[in-house]
Design a protein around this motif. Sequence first.
Motif, short mmCIF file in Angstrom:
data_model
loop_
_atom_site.label_atom_id
_atom_site.label_comp_id
_atom_site.label_asym_id
_atom_site.label_seq_id
_atom_site.Cartn_x
_atom_site.Cartn_y
_atom_site.Cartn_z
N ALA A 1 0.84 -1.21 0.00
CA ALA A 1 0.00 0.00 0.00
C ALA A 1 0.87 1.26 0.00
O ALA A 1 0.60 2.21 -0.72
N SER A 2 1.94 1.23 0.78
CA SER A 2 2.83 2.39 0.86
C SER A 2 3.53 2.65 -0.47
O SER A 2 3.74 3.80 -0.85
N GLN A 3 3.89 1.58 -1.18
CA GLN A 3 4.48 1.74 -2.51
C GLN A 3 3.47 2.37 -3.46
O GLN A 3 3.81 3.31 -4.20
N ILE A 4 2.26 1.87 -3.47
CA ILE A 4 1.22 2.40 -4.35
C ILE A 4 0.99 3.88 -4.07
O ILE A 4 0.86 4.69 -4.99
N ASN A 5 0.96 4.23 -2.80
CA ASN A 5 0.68 5.61 -2.40
C ASN A 5 1.90 6.53 -2.48
O ASN A 5 1.79 7.72 -2.25
N GLY A 6 3.05 5.96 -2.80
CA GLY A 6 4.26 6.77 -2.92
C GLY A 6 4.72 7.38 -1.61
O GLY A 6 5.27 8.48 -1.59
N CYS A 7 4.52 6.66 -0.52
CA CYS A 7 4.90 7.17 0.80
C CYS A 7 6.27 6.62 1.20
O CYS A 7 6.40 5.47 1.60
N ALA A 8 7.28 7.47 1.08
CA ALA A 8 8.65 7.05 1.40
C ALA A 8 8.80 6.69 2.87
O ALA A 8 9.47 5.70 3.20
N PHE A 9 8.19 7.46 3.75
CA PHE A 9 8.29 7.20 5.19
C PHE A 9 7.76 5.81 5.53
O PHE A 9 8.43 5.00 6.17
N CYS A 10 6.53 5.52 5.08
CA CYS A 10 5.92 4.23 5.42
C CYS A 10 6.59 3.08 4.69
O CYS A 10 6.74 1.99 5.25
N THR A 11 7.00 3.29 3.45
CA THR A 11 7.71 2.24 2.73
C THR A 11 8.97 1.86 3.49
O THR A 11 9.22 0.67 3.74
N GLN A 12 9.77 2.84 3.89
CA GLN A 12 11.00 2.54 4.60
C GLN A 12 10.72 1.96 5.98
O GLN A 12 11.39 1.02 6.41
N THR A 13 9.73 2.50 6.68
CA THR A 13 9.38 1.98 8.00
C THR A 13 9.04 0.49 7.91
O THR A 13 9.53 -0.33 8.70
N HIS A 14 8.22 0.11 6.93
CA HIS A 14 7.78 -1.28 6.85
C HIS A 14 8.84 -2.19 6.23
O HIS A 14 8.86 -3.38 6.54
N LEU A 15 9.73 -1.64 5.44
CA LEU A 15 10.90 -2.43 5.03
C LEU A 15 11.77 -2.74 6.25
O LEU A 15 12.23 -3.88 6.43
N ASN A 16 11.98 -1.74 7.10
CA ASN A 16 12.78 -1.95 8.32
C ASN A 16 12.15 -3.02 9.21
O ASN A 16 12.85 -3.91 9.70
N ILE A 17 10.85 -2.91 9.43
CA ILE A 17 10.16 -3.89 10.29
C ILE A 17 10.21 -5.28 9.65
O ILE A 17 10.49 -6.27 10.33
N ALA A 18 9.94 -5.34 8.36
CA ALA A 18 9.94 -6.64 7.66
C ALA A 18 11.29 -7.33 7.77
O ALA A 18 11.37 -8.54 7.96
N ARG A 19 12.34 -6.57 7.64
CA ARG A 19 13.69 -7.15 7.77
C ARG A 19 13.93 -7.62 9.20
O ARG A 19 14.51 -8.69 9.41
N LYS A 20 13.48 -6.85 10.18
CA LYS A 20 13.66 -7.24 11.58
C LYS A 20 12.95 -8.54 11.92
O LYS A 20 13.43 -9.32 12.73
N ILE A 21 11.79 -8.77 11.31
CA ILE A 21 11.04 -10.00 11.62
C ILE A 21 11.43 -11.15 10.69
O ILE A 21 10.87 -12.23 10.80
N GLY A 22 12.38 -10.91 9.80
CA GLY A 22 12.94 -11.99 9.00
C GLY A 22 12.26 -12.29 7.68
O GLY A 22 12.46 -13.39 7.14
N LEU A 23 11.50 -11.36 7.15
CA LEU A 23 10.93 -11.60 5.82
C LEU A 23 12.06 -11.71 4.81
O LEU A 23 13.00 -10.93 4.85
N PRO A 24 11.98 -12.66 3.90
CA PRO A 24 13.08 -12.85 2.93
C PRO A 24 13.20 -11.68 1.95
O PRO A 24 12.20 -11.12 1.51
N GLU A 25 14.43 -11.35 1.64
CA GLU A 25 14.70 -10.28 0.68
C GLU A 25 14.06 -10.57 -0.67
O GLU A 25 13.67 -9.65 -1.39
#
Length: 147
Positions: A41-65
């Motif tokens: 959703a953040s990508q679609i909406n072009g929200c850099a803050f939320c995109t980066q926030t959720h990339l950070n969280i996703a990496r912390k919880i171990g989502l695969p690259e």
Amino acid sequence: MEWKSFAAMAPAVNTALLAMGKAIDESGLEKSLTELMKLRASQINGCAFCTQTHLNIARKIGLPESQLGLVAVWREAGVFSPREQAALAYTEALTLDPTHGVSERMREELASHFNDQECVFLTVAIANINAWNRIAGALRFSPPLQG
């Protein structure tokens, strides 16, 4: 603007949005799934803050690259489960056309992977991230480059 400034200026709004997020986290939906949805959703909406926030969280919880790098093209990627694909399709539909984006076919597909309560929380998760996207985008929150 920094997110902390927003939180200081509108503490009740910030608290309410965070409380929605906490309710989603406690709903029983997989955190990995909701983070993929928030990222898309953040990508679609072009929200850099939320995109980066959720990339950070996703990496912390171990989502695969492999998933993180391909979430924008999830239909063609071949790395998402049918359940994840249904949730991502629903995320796109509600983000792009919140009042008309859910066809009967999509409802049936969603129901084949999620129960009624999960569908409610999927909907709330999408509404919540879209609210954050609009706030963070309009106020130009700085992306949290460090996780």
